[in-house]
Design an enzyme around this catalytic site. Sequence first.
Site, PDB file in Angstrom:
ATOM      1  N   ASN A  28       0.836  -1.194   0.000  1.00 12.59           N
ATOM      2  CA  ASN A  28       0.000   0.000   0.000  1.00 12.59           C
ATOM      3  C   ASN A  28       0.881   1.259   0.000  1.00 12.59           C
ATOM      4  OD1 ASN A  28      -2.324   1.672   0.244  1.00 12.59           O
ATOM      5  ND2 ASN A  28      -3.352   0.053   1.376  1.00 12.59           N
ATOM      6  N   HIS A  75      23.478   0.204  11.499  1.00 11.64           N
ATOM      7  CA  HIS A  75      24.742   0.905  11.703  1.00 11.64           C
ATOM      8  C   HIS A  75      25.333   0.506  13.048  1.00 11.64           C
ATOM      9  CE1 HIS A  75      23.882   3.595   8.310  1.00 11.64           C
ATOM     10  NE2 HIS A  75      22.631   3.565   8.750  1.00 11.64           N
ATOM     11  N   LYS A 105      12.382  -9.187  16.884  1.00 11.32           N
ATOM     12  CA  LYS A 105      12.686 -10.603  17.109  1.00 11.32           C
ATOM     13  C   LYS A 105      11.773 -11.438  16.228  1.00 11.32           C
ATOM     14  CE  LYS A 105      14.248 -10.050  21.833  1.00 11.32           C
ATOM     15  NZ  LYS A 105      14.099 -10.441  23.214  1.00 11.32           N
TER      16      LYS A 105
END
Length: 194
Positions: free
Chosen positions: A82, A112, A163
């Site tokens: 979408n 990073h 996770k």
Amino acid sequence: MTEKEKMLSGLIYQAWDEELTAERHSAKGLCFKINQTCPTQKDVRQGLINELLGYNSDAWIESPFNCDYGYNIKVGSGFYINHGCTILDAAPITIGDNCLLAPGVVISTAGHPLDPVERARGDEFAQAITIGNDVWFGANVTVCPGVSIGDNVVVGAGSVVVKDLPSNSVCVGSPAKPIRYLQEDESNPRGECK
């Protein structure tokens, strides 16, 4: 190793390398063309989407859409994105059949280092993301690097996935976690999380 080889191997790499910069510019040019093409010009849009992904697909992408490379996005049939989604595909992103992304979803393989000196010199890393079949992300879901999401998972609006998420579950929150299972069994007739 080239910076691209490092990136694809999950090692620290420099994203502003000449080769990677050129590939991102190419993908961003295709995203721009997709975003500027009238939604009713379905054949033109589909051709641009296929060029961006690097293979023929029935994936449909609403505008605006942005990604880094395109070639690291592998989707099954019936994939729908979408409006206002971003996919940062420095590592492979594999998405199964019949998956839906609501507006504002971000899927990011890129990260990073925590060390500010390493960040300042341009170090990056990327970890693959795997998403199963029949998955639906609500509006503004963020999927972070390195996670796997099972089949038949619904992730509620605004959730942040850091996770792995199990199959047949409804997951919400930051971090996202299961609040309900979608398939009942004898030990859990209501599909409740315990």
